[in-house]
Design a protein around this motif. Structure first.
Motif, PDB file in Angstrom:
ATOM      1  N   ARG A   9       0.850  -1.188   0.000  1.00  0.00           N
ATOM      2  CA  ARG A   9       0.000   0.000   0.000  1.00  0.00           C
ATOM      3  C   ARG A   9       0.883   1.235   0.000  1.00  0.00           C
ATOM      4  O   ARG A   9       1.100   1.859   1.025  1.00  0.00           O
ATOM      5  CB  ARG A   9      -0.918  -0.009   1.229  1.00  0.00           C
ATOM      6  CG  ARG A   9      -2.022  -1.038   1.155  1.00  0.00           C
ATOM      7  CD  ARG A   9      -3.009  -0.705   0.060  1.00  0.00           C
ATOM      8  NE  ARG A   9      -3.878  -1.838  -0.217  1.00  0.00           N
ATOM      9  CZ  ARG A   9      -4.697  -1.908  -1.255  1.00  0.00           C
ATOM     10  NH1 ARG A   9      -4.740  -0.917  -2.129  1.00  0.00           N
ATOM     11  NH2 ARG A   9      -5.446  -2.963  -1.434  1.00  0.00           N
ATOM     12  N   LEU A  11       2.124   4.995  -0.446  1.00  0.00           N
ATOM     13  CA  LEU A  11       1.636   6.379  -0.482  1.00  0.00           C
ATOM     14  C   LEU A  11       2.820   7.192  -0.997  1.00  0.00           C
ATOM     15  O   LEU A  11       3.608   7.745  -0.224  1.00  0.00           O
ATOM     16  CB  LEU A  11       1.205   6.864   0.906  1.00  0.00           C
ATOM     17  CG  LEU A  11      -0.094   6.282   1.481  1.00  0.00           C
ATOM     18  CD1 LEU A  11      -0.362   6.852   2.875  1.00  0.00           C
ATOM     19  CD2 LEU A  11      -1.280   6.578   0.564  1.00  0.00           C
ATOM     20  N   GLU A 257      -4.042   5.941  -4.519  1.00  0.00           N
ATOM     21  CA  GLU A 257      -3.292   5.333  -3.411  1.00  0.00           C
ATOM     22  C   GLU A 257      -3.826   5.803  -2.064  1.00  0.00           C
ATOM     23  O   GLU A 257      -3.947   5.025  -1.117  1.00  0.00           O
ATOM     24  CB  GLU A 257      -1.806   5.683  -3.517  1.00  0.00           C
ATOM     25  CG  GLU A 257      -1.106   4.930  -4.624  1.00  0.00           C
ATOM     26  CD  GLU A 257       0.397   5.218  -4.664  1.00  0.00           C
ATOM     27  OE1 GLU A 257       1.064   4.600  -5.502  1.00  0.00           O
ATOM     28  OE2 GLU A 257       0.893   6.064  -3.891  1.00  0.00           O
ATOM     29  N   TRP A 261      -5.586   3.382   0.575  1.00  0.00           N
ATOM     30  CA  TRP A 261      -4.940   3.223   1.879  1.00  0.00           C
ATOM     31  C   TRP A 261      -5.923   3.511   3.011  1.00  0.00           C
ATOM     32  O   TRP A 261      -6.011   2.767   3.986  1.00  0.00           O
ATOM     33  CB  TRP A 261      -3.705   4.133   2.004  1.00  0.00           C
ATOM     34  CG  TRP A 261      -2.922   3.775   3.237  1.00  0.00           C
ATOM     35  CD1 TRP A 261      -1.974   2.808   3.351  1.00  0.00           C
ATOM     36  CD2 TRP A 261      -3.092   4.319   4.557  1.00  0.00           C
ATOM     37  NE1 TRP A 261      -1.533   2.717   4.642  1.00  0.00           N
ATOM     38  CE2 TRP A 261      -2.197   3.632   5.406  1.00  0.00           C
ATOM     39  CE3 TRP A 261      -3.900   5.324   5.090  1.00  0.00           C
ATOM     40  CZ2 TRP A 261      -2.093   3.925   6.766  1.00  0.00           C
ATOM     41  CZ3 TRP A 261      -3.804   5.601   6.444  1.00  0.00           C
ATOM     42  CH2 TRP A 261      -2.904   4.908   7.269  1.00  0.00           C
ATOM     43  N   LEU A 276      -1.936  -2.143   9.133  1.00  0.00           N
ATOM     44  CA  LEU A 276      -1.086  -1.325   8.276  1.00  0.00           C
ATOM     45  C   LEU A 276      -0.281  -0.368   9.118  1.00  0.00           C
ATOM     46  O   LEU A 276       0.402   0.503   8.601  1.00  0.00           O
ATOM     47  CB  LEU A 276      -1.965  -0.497   7.336  1.00  0.00           C
ATOM     48  CG  LEU A 276      -2.568  -1.214   6.141  1.00  0.00           C
ATOM     49  CD1 LEU A 276      -3.776  -0.448   5.630  1.00  0.00           C
ATOM     50  CD2 LEU A 276      -1.520  -1.324   5.043  1.00  0.00           C
ATOM     51  N   ARG A 421       2.832   4.461  10.570  1.00  0.00           N
ATOM     52  CA  ARG A 421       2.339   3.766   9.392  1.00  0.00           C
ATOM     53  C   ARG A 421       3.446   2.868   8.851  1.00  0.00           C
ATOM     54  O   ARG A 421       4.625   3.231   8.868  1.00  0.00           O
ATOM     55  CB  ARG A 421       1.967   4.808   8.341  1.00  0.00           C
ATOM     56  CG  ARG A 421       1.571   4.239   7.029  1.00  0.00           C
ATOM     57  CD  ARG A 421       1.196   5.300   6.006  1.00  0.00           C
ATOM     58  NE  ARG A 421       1.248   4.650   4.716  1.00  0.00           N
ATOM     59  CZ  ARG A 421       2.285   4.664   3.908  1.00  0.00           C
ATOM     60  NH1 ARG A 421       3.350   5.372   4.229  1.00  0.00           N
ATOM     61  NH2 ARG A 421       2.268   4.001   2.780  1.00  0.00           N
TER      62      ARG A 421
END
Lengths: 488, 439
Positions: A9, A11, A257, A261, A276, A421
């Motif tokens: 995932r 970013l 994204e 997310w 996550l 994160r």
């Protein structure tokens, strides 16, 4: 979709122009980080000048005049401040130290706005130097008038900051503010300004709202227009409205994204997918009996309208009181418009480099990457900005494809993570690699860096172009003539 | 038909077949459950009435305020019902995004509280949800409140368990449809109907429609937002699919233009989502099947929503005498005067001075003896022809001389021989030290 792909995932940060070119130059980055250590801050003074120009374009499109005052608190770099001084920008300072800094950087007094909580020393220097004082309260104006009288200083131009604006139709609720005089009770304000007419010159009224919400800002601007009219009827002659900053930044390259997310985070909070985040942190969301409660307490990292575009949108927003776009109302009144962008002026103006010290597994299936720096060196967590760093490998990237890792800092504290994160990188990092946190000049650089545990704080360097090559100097050695010896 | 109260008209809505020539499904009969026929205009009338009816007796005496977190049809129904029973109604909302609904709620006497936007300089520890803030706000007033809590209140679901669901089965001659398609807002109607249909026939397929993320369809939640809904249970739905506002509007257009059903975007989304889902099944079918979708509300409240997204639907013929029709040559040839020349002309000819700025700004400061006609109104006047005599000289002023030049060019084209624009506008006039007055 296979499970493996689902787990990645990204970013990815939005990195453009000069910043992209600089961060693509891996040998250069390793050279400066090798010489100056980790953490290391990079700033790009030429970019801030270009950003100021983009704000000016919005002014021109609306035929407005007035100043663009950079909110100094967003970054303490001298190079950035001096670059703005060099192109005729303004500075919004919020402490005695910042005021001294911008005076020394060459800002003319009329291009300096003193805001924030003010000590008597701060007020004296502001009045002595002749900068604009943006006053938070009636008491502050009385104190300032007293200092002007006692020290026989020239008349000071002041802005009166207002807060708590009324709205029409619906009630637009706003967070309570520490700063400003209530817009619904301005009589004492006009009285004190009239009483000290010889010492204080009311330049205009101001607001600054801590929100990304356009309707609140529109209501405040409407309220300022009414207050200006009110001041005029009290025999004062205000000429400018200061609408503060908060125009925002778009941090991410890809809206998709960000959307996926945040969806996956919700799913993780509900236990429908693996976490996550470190220890299943919900960033404000929590699971109550299978339903998500709370609000996502993070910066909206992907924004379609931010910075100068946000200002443009605000000026095109129709006043509910006068049914005419706010920008046209300001212009109709012949008022000047002042803005105080911080973050938005620093778009693409810098990065923080951290060296990877150690890569290991925590025994629970997670990869921990320890870096030479901590959560105060890159303020992602403190400011709720979620994005991946860029991996700058020292040698050949590790095989095995994308890796999701947690970034731990150099403080001997459980809580010291660069971000809670799990970040995603194109390959597993290795000791000696660098992580570049792009686009962090606004508030995320060394906003709250300190010497906790006697760990080193970052040096800041200014990077500038010389032909196709990048050159650098220490931040406090940069002046707008640096590297331009061939020109006059 | 005679009723004692308008609330007796809630429910018992018709089930109407959509013409196969419109939806193109060969083996499936598609029916619309016409919730727009409810007296206040939407499916939410059922939930609103069911959540509030038993709490109304004595509420006015206790000084209670009806409170709900809604920016749409639930707020509308509650505002009407509260008004009928002498109670104030307060709607707390993240954002009123549909202006017609906002105006309608104000017209109905509702108080609307819009919650603040997200903080720009973020405080990550501030994570109160809107509901918590609402409780604080309402109890701070000292009076009681009657919170209907539509996202968590099982009475919302019960309204459909006892109304909408059984009505569908009755209208299909005692059979449950094979497919039931509904948009998910509070999940009240979809959960309630699904519960009844499944109890009647476990083979029924229930399709839930949510909005695509970062898209906005009034009354539908996106895939993240549904998880904040207490009534939402993913187990209710066999399939959850996303629809875009574009698809919802396509569906709305089909319903309003071809089916005589004046549905809003939620109904349009349900239709489009239903046809999209059923098309894939239709091809493989041998026997006949039945499907039902819900038309939640009416189109009229969403005209500005539609205008924003499909401006071409509202195309107007070009109007006569419009500044937008001026050519670059006409603009360049606009007659102008600088400040000094304008002052001399005013003394010599006494032209009519028209100040095109807002009345608010004009009132504060203007050129002496000027009159104020704000530019957009002036533009409206010109569509009808010249508003003053050709023998009357006219000086147009605006803030910087840009709009006044456009109107001077337009008036010249319309045949006025002696109109001028003040170069640099009122700003140049002020900067030259010429007099401005406040009457």
């Amino acid at each position: 979709m296979t499970r493996g792909v689902r787990l990645v995932r990204y970013l990815q940060p939005r990195v453009e122009g000069d910043l992209r070119s600089l961060l693509d130059d891996h040998p250069w980055l390793h050279q400066v980080a090798g010489a100056l250590g980790s953490p290391l801050n990079l700033v790009l003074p030429d970019q801030v000048a270009r950003n100021a120009e983009r704000f000016r374009e919005v002014y021109r499109a609306h035929h407005l005049s007035g100043g663009i005052y950079f909110a100094h608190k967003a970054n303490r770099s001298s190079a950035l401040i001096r670059a703005l001084a060099g192109v005729g920008g303004g500075a919004d300072v919020a402490s005695l130290g910042e005021l001294q800094h911008v005076l020394a950087a060459g800002f003319a007094p009329e291009r300096i706005m003193a805001t924030g909580p003010k000590s008597r020393e701060y007020l004296w220097l502001a009045a002595r130097a002749g900068v604009i004082v943006n006053a938070d309260s009636v008491t502050e104006l009385s104190d300032l008038a007293g200092i002007v009288a006692a020290h026989a200083l020239p008349r000071v131009r002041v802005m009166a900051r207002l807060s708590g604006f009324a709205t029409t139709g619906t009630t637009v609720l706003s967070r309570a503010s520490r700063f400003g005089t209530p817009a619904t009770g301005t009589a004492p304000l006009w009285d004190v300004l009239a009483e000290h007419r010889d010492r204080l010159d009311l330049l205009g009224v101001a607001y600054h709202l801590d929100t990304v919400g356009l309707p609140e800002k529109a209501a405040a601007l409407d309220g300022c227009l009414s207050a200006m009219d009110d001041a005029g009827r009290h025999g004062l002659n205000p000429r400018a409205i200061d609408i503060g900053g908060g125009f925002g930044m778009n941090y991410l390259a890809d809206a998709g994204e960000w959307e996926s997310w945040t969806s996956e985070l919700t799913a993780a909070v509900l236990g429908r997918r693996p976490p996550l985040t470190w220890n299943g942190h919900g960033y404000g969301l929590r699971n109550e009996g299978g339903t998500v409660r709370g609000t996502l307490g993070v910066y909206p990292a992907h924004r379609t309208v931010a910075g100068p575009d946000y200002l443009d949108r605000l000026l095109r927003t129709e006043s509910t009181a006068h049914r005419r776009p706010l920008g046209e109302l300001v212009l109709d009144h012949l008022y000047e418009l002042y803005v105080e962008p911080g973050r938005a002026l620093l778009d693409q103006c810098g990065a923080v480099l951290l060296r990877v010290e150690d890569v290991g597994d925590d025994g629970r299936g997670e990869t921990l990457v320890r870096v030479a720096g901590n959560g105060t060196d890159v303020g992602l967590e403190q400011h709720g900005v979620l994005m991946d760093p860029l991996l700058v490998p020292r040698g050949t990237p590790a095989p095995g494809g994308p890796a999701g890792v947690y970034l731990t800092g150099n403080l001997c504290l459980e809580a010291d993570l660069i971000t809670r994160r799990k970040v995603f990188l194109p390959s597993r990092p290795q000791p000696g690699d660098l992580l570049a946190f792009a686009n962090t000049a606004g508030y995320l650089m060394d906003f709250s860096a300190g010497a906790a545990l006697m760990q080193p704080t970052a040096r800041t360097i200014a990077a500038y172009r010389s032909g196709d090559a990048w050159r650098w100097c220490l931040d406090d050695r940069y002046w707008p003539v640096t590297g331009r010896e061939g020109t006059r | 038909m005679r009723y004692d109260s308008v609330t007796d008209m809630i429910g018992d809505t018709p089930l109407v077949r959509i013409d196969a020539a419109v939806h193109g499904l060969r083996n499936i009969d598609l029916y619309a459950k016409m919730e727009l026929f409810n007296p206040f205009g939407s499916v939410k009338d059922r939930a609103a009435w069911n959540m509030v009816r038993h709490r109304l007796p004595g509420a006015a005496g206790r000084g209670e305020t009806v409170v709900e977190l809604s920016s749409g049809n639930t707020a509308k129904a509650l505002a009407v019902i509260a008004g009928m029973h002498g109670l104030p109604f307060r709607s707390v909302t993240n954002r009123m995004r549909v202006p017609e609904i906002k105006d309608l709620l104000l017209l109905l006497g509702a108080q609307i509280d819009e919650l603040p936007g997200r903080s720009e300089c973020l405080d990550p520890t501030d994570t109160d949800d809107p509901l918590t803030r609402m409780y604080h706000a309402v109890s701070a007033d000292g009076a009681g409140y009657l919170h209907t809590d539509q996202y968590f209140n099982d009475l919302n679901v019960q309204a459909h368990v006892h109304g909408t669901g059984p009505e569908i089965i009755a209208d299909l001659d005692g059979r449950a449809p094979d497919y039931f398609i509904a948009c998910v807002g509070t999940a009240g109607s979809s959960s309630g109907v699904a519960r009844v249909l499944r109890a009647h026939d476990p083979a029924v397929t229930v399709v839930g429609l949510v909005a695509e993320k970062s898209d906005f369809i009034p009354g539908i939640r996106d895939i993240d937002e549904v998880h904040e809904v207490g009534l939402f249970d993913p187990g209710t739905y066999d399939v959850i699919e996303a629809i875009s506002s574009d698809e919802a509007i396509d569906g709305l257009l089909t319903l309003v233009r071809r089916c005589g059903t004046l549905a809003g975007p939620t109904g349009g989304g349900a239709y489009q989502g239903a046809v999209r889902y059923l098309r894939g099944i239709d091809a493989g079918l041998t026997g006949r099947r039945t499907a039902v979708f819900i038309v939640c509300d009416r189109v009229e409240s969403y005209l500005s929503y539609l205008r924003d997204r499909r401006p071409e639907l509202f195309r107007q013929p070009a109007r006569a005498n419009s500044v937008h029709s001026l050519t670059g040559d006409e603009l360049a040839a606009a007659p102008t005067l600088d400040v000094a020349a304008a002052q001399a002309w005013i003394d010599a000819e006494q032209p009519l001075i028209v100040d095109l700025r807002s009345p608010f700004a004009y009132r504060a400061l203007h050129i002496d003896r000027s009159i104020n006609i704000v530019d957009d109104r002036f533009g409206e006047m010109l569509h009808g022809g010249l508003p003053f005599s050709r023998r009357q000289p006219v000086l147009l002023v605006c803030p910087v001389g840009e709009k006044s030049a456009r109107y001077a060019a337009l008036l010249t084209r319309m045949g006025h021989p002696d109109v001028r624009s003040l170069t640099g506008g009122v700003i140049a006039w002020r900067d030259a030290g010429a007099t401005l007055v406040r009457d």
